[in-house]
Enzyme design. Structure first.
Site, PDB file in Angstrom:
ATOM      1  N   ALA A 230       0.967  -1.261  -0.045  1.00  0.00           N
ATOM      2  CA  ALA A 230      -0.161  -0.037  -0.156  1.00  0.00           C
ATOM      3  C   ALA A 230       0.932   1.249  -0.083  1.00  0.00           C
ATOM      4  O   ALA A 230       1.994   1.089   0.598  1.00  0.00           O
ATOM      5  CB  ALA A 230      -0.899   0.034   1.155  1.00  0.00           C
TER       6      ALA A 230
ATOM      7  N   GLY B  23       0.951  -5.279   1.127  1.00  0.00           N
ATOM      8  CA  GLY B  23      -0.339  -5.232  -0.059  1.00  0.00           C
ATOM      9  C   GLY B  23       0.062  -5.966  -1.177  1.00  0.00           C
ATOM     10  O   GLY B  23      -0.984  -6.386  -1.784  1.00  0.00           O
TER      11      GLY B  23
ATOM     12  N   GLU C  73      -0.109  -9.436  -0.574  1.00  0.00           N
ATOM     13  CA  GLU C  73      -1.709  -9.940  -0.267  1.00  0.00           C
ATOM     14  C   GLU C  73      -2.295 -10.024  -1.644  1.00  0.00           C
ATOM     15  O   GLU C  73      -3.123 -10.966  -1.700  1.00  0.00           O
ATOM     16  CB  GLU C  73      -2.169  -8.996   0.808  1.00  0.00           C
ATOM     17  CG  GLU C  73      -1.612  -9.056   2.161  1.00  0.00           C
ATOM     18  CD  GLU C  73      -1.930  -7.960   3.083  1.00  0.00           C
ATOM     19  OE1 GLU C  73      -1.986  -6.672   2.729  1.00  0.00           O
ATOM     20  OE2 GLU C  73      -2.562  -8.295   4.273  1.00  0.00           O
TER      21      GLU C  73
HETATM   22  C1  HXC Z   1       5.002   4.763  -1.095  1.00  0.00           C
HETATM   23  C2  HXC Z   1       6.996   3.632  -1.657  1.00  0.00           C
HETATM   24  C3  HXC Z   1       6.650   2.315  -1.266  1.00  0.00           C
HETATM   25  C4  HXC Z   1       5.552   2.253  -0.470  1.00  0.00           C
HETATM   26  C5  HXC Z   1       8.601   2.316  -1.971  1.00  0.00           C
HETATM   27  N1  HXC Z   1       8.192   3.467  -2.063  1.00  0.00           N
HETATM   28  N2  HXC Z   1       7.699   1.658  -1.354  1.00  0.00           N
HETATM   29  N3  HXC Z   1       6.106   4.819  -1.706  1.00  0.00           N
HETATM   30  N4  HXC Z   1       4.336   3.463  -0.587  1.00  0.00           N
HETATM   31  N5  HXC Z   1       4.975   1.213  -0.156  1.00  0.00           N
HETATM   32  C6  HXC Z   1       9.014   4.766  -2.825  1.00  0.00           C
HETATM   33  C7  HXC Z   1      10.103   5.324  -1.742  1.00  0.00           C
HETATM   34  O1  HXC Z   1       9.606   6.070  -0.872  1.00  0.00           O
HETATM   35  C8  HXC Z   1      11.011   5.987  -2.921  1.00  0.00           C
HETATM   36  O2  HXC Z   1      10.609   7.010  -3.479  1.00  0.00           O
HETATM   37  C9  HXC Z   1      10.940   4.963  -4.288  1.00  0.00           C
HETATM   38  O3  HXC Z   1       9.554   4.284  -3.837  1.00  0.00           O
HETATM   39  C10 HXC Z   1      11.940   3.920  -4.092  1.00  0.00           C
HETATM   40  O4  HXC Z   1      11.885   3.045  -2.959  1.00  0.00           O
HETATM   41  P1  HXC Z   1      13.586   3.003  -2.088  1.00  0.00           P
HETATM   42  O5  HXC Z   1      13.314   2.954  -0.670  1.00  0.00           O
HETATM   43  O6  HXC Z   1      14.379   4.477  -2.401  1.00  0.00           O
HETATM   44  O7  HXC Z   1      14.073   1.703  -2.931  1.00  0.00           O
HETATM   45  P2  HXC Z   1      15.020   0.756  -1.964  1.00  0.00           P
HETATM   46  O8  HXC Z   1      15.995   1.219  -0.982  1.00  0.00           O
HETATM   47  O9  HXC Z   1      15.318  -0.091  -3.073  1.00  0.00           O
HETATM   48  O10 HXC Z   1      13.950  -0.067  -1.164  1.00  0.00           O
HETATM   49  C11 HXC Z   1      12.990  -0.849  -1.795  1.00  0.00           C
HETATM   50  C12 HXC Z   1      11.593  -1.415  -0.616  1.00  0.00           C
HETATM   51  C13 HXC Z   1      11.481  -0.213   0.018  1.00  0.00           C
HETATM   52  C14 HXC Z   1      12.438  -2.293   0.260  1.00  0.00           C
HETATM   53  C15 HXC Z   1      10.694  -1.729  -1.327  1.00  0.00           C
HETATM   54  O11 HXC Z   1      11.037   1.074  -0.520  1.00  0.00           O
HETATM   55  C16 HXC Z   1      10.335  -0.207   1.262  1.00  0.00           C
HETATM   56  O12 HXC Z   1      10.726  -0.858   2.352  1.00  0.00           O
HETATM   57  N6  HXC Z   1       9.323   0.081   0.965  1.00  0.00           N
HETATM   58  C17 HXC Z   1       8.253  -0.004   1.985  1.00  0.00           C
HETATM   59  C18 HXC Z   1       7.562  -1.453   1.947  1.00  0.00           C
HETATM   60  C19 HXC Z   1       6.420  -1.672   2.831  1.00  0.00           C
HETATM   61  O13 HXC Z   1       6.638  -1.221   4.040  1.00  0.00           O
HETATM   62  N7  HXC Z   1       5.434  -2.046   2.569  1.00  0.00           N
HETATM   63  C20 HXC Z   1       4.357  -2.288   3.443  1.00  0.00           C
HETATM   64  C21 HXC Z   1       3.264  -1.118   3.099  1.00  0.00           C
HETATM   65  S1  HXC Z   1       1.904  -1.104   4.140  1.00  0.00           S
HETATM   66  P3  HXC Z   1      11.286   8.693  -3.255  1.00  0.00           P
HETATM   67  O14 HXC Z   1      10.052   9.579  -3.694  1.00  0.00           O
HETATM   68  O15 HXC Z   1      11.926   8.535  -1.917  1.00  0.00           O
HETATM   69  O16 HXC Z   1      12.123   8.292  -4.432  1.00  0.00           O
HETATM   70  C22 HXC Z   1       0.798  -2.302   3.456  1.00  0.00           C
HETATM   71  C23 HXC Z   1      -0.475  -2.400   4.069  1.00  0.00           C
HETATM   72  C24 HXC Z   1      -1.430  -3.289   3.209  1.00  0.00           C
HETATM   73  O17 HXC Z   1       0.971  -2.708   2.284  1.00  0.00           O
HETATM   74  C25 HXC Z   1      -2.875  -3.244   3.968  1.00  0.00           C
HETATM   75  C26 HXC Z   1      -3.810  -3.474   2.781  1.00  0.00           C
HETATM   76  C27 HXC Z   1      -4.449  -2.491   2.322  1.00  0.00           C
END
Ligand code: HXC
Length: 258
Positions: free
Chosen positions: A65, A109, A112
């Site tokens: 998400a 997500g 999921e």
């Molecule tokens: C918004 C995201 C994002 C996310 C990555 N980005 N994941 N933006 N939401 N989930 C964006 C970053 O902010 C960044 O933008 C760009 O994508 C590149 O990501 P980086 O972090 O710079 O890349 P990297 O270092 O290679 O790391 C990749 C990654 C990391 C491991 C995927 O980005 C990460 O941990 N993302 C979050 C993953 C996460 O927590 N997912 C769960 C979300 S909650 P900028 O603008 O800075 O370049 C969820 C709940 C679902 O899913 C519930 C059901 C609805």
């Protein structure tokens, strides 16, 4: 239809949806979710489409998400908008088979979403995880239920409570994906599987999918009864006659979905 955050294409009997927010690792924004629901609805109505492939990029199927959108949301807003519920509902009850072509990050997500598809083809580079715990929440799109059913309590606990990711080979060993292939061929392989499924009777495929999904909702006795009713029902289809006659006449069947 033109979309901003996904790409949609059709080749023969296969409809393909590609998540396309490369700047955000294909994070599931509200816009992307709305567009995805719309594309799913169009392919559902399209009688020429028998199987779907849903994919992302080589770098990321989806990182989950969109955290930047969720950050400012309150519990009341989440409840009142039913955050993503229409997507889980749509994809969870989708009548046509969906093959996921997964590469890179398959997180939160994103995992999921993938777990609500039917066959999962993963690139050897794919990484799977439920990292919600790292941002102070927990899975909310079926992860605690579907991951636990796929890999068992102890691995699900480890993944969800630590947020640690696992690689494609481990995911395959655990039964979280159907097959793992080299990164050059994951999409092609997913389309191959989709074409194989599309060559079968759409009536039989639809009912078999429905019966398998019931295994997650019913006890064994009820599920077996449900399966038997669907099995008998298929004897009313033209495809059943075609399939059995083709076998006896030593030719390939031509299924019509009737
Ligand atoms: C918004 C995201 C994002 C996310 C990555 N980005 N994941 N933006 N939401 N989930 C964006 C970053 O902010 C960044 O933008 C760009 O994508 C590149 O990501 P980086 O972090 O710079 O890349 P990297 O270092 O290679 O790391 C990749 C990654 C990391 C491991 C995927 O980005 C990460 O941990 N993302 C979050 C993953 C996460 O927590 N997912 C769960 C979300 S909650 P900028 O603008 O800075 O370049 C969820 C709940 C679902 O899913 C519930 C059901 C609805």
């Amino acid at each position: 239809m033109d979309y901003e955050t996904i790409q949609v294409s059709k080749e023969g009997m296969i409809g393909t949806i590609t998540l396309n927010r490369p700047q955000a690792m294909n994070a599931l924004s509200n816009k992307l979710v709305t567009e995805l629901i719309s594309a799913l609805a169009d392919f559902e109505k399209d009688e020429g489409v028998r199987c779907l492939v849903i994919t992302g990029s080589e770098k990321a199927f989806s990182a989950g998400a969109d955290i930047k959108e969720m950050a400012g949301m309150t519990a009341v807003q989440m409840t009142m908008t039913g955050h993503f519920f229409p997507l889980w509902d749509k994809v969870g009850r989708y009548p046509k088979p969906i093959v996921g072509a997964l590469s890179g990050f398959v997180l939160g997500g994103g995992l999921e979403l993938a777990m609500s598809f039917d066959v999962l083809v993963a690139s050897e580079t794919a990484q799977f995880g439920q990292p919600e715990i790292d941002i102070g929440v927990m899975p909310g799109g079926g992860g605690t239920q579907r991951l636990t059913r796929a890999v068992g309590k102890y691995k699900a606990m480890e993944m969800i409570l630590t947020g640690e990711r696992i690689g494609a080979e481990e995911a395959k060993t655990l039964g979280l994906v159907s097959r793992v292939v080299p990164k050059e061929s994951y999409l092609e392989e997913a389309k191959k599987v989709a074409n194989e499924i599309a060559s079968k009777s759409p009536v039989a495929v639809r009912h078999a999918k429905m019966a398998i999904n019931k295994a997650f909702e019913m006890g064994l006795g009820g599920g077996i009864d449900f399966e038997r009713e669907l099995f008998y029902l298929l004897f009313a289809s033209e495809d059943k006659n075609e399939g059995m006659n083709a076998f006896m006449e030593k030719r390939k069947p031509a299924f019509k979905g009737k």
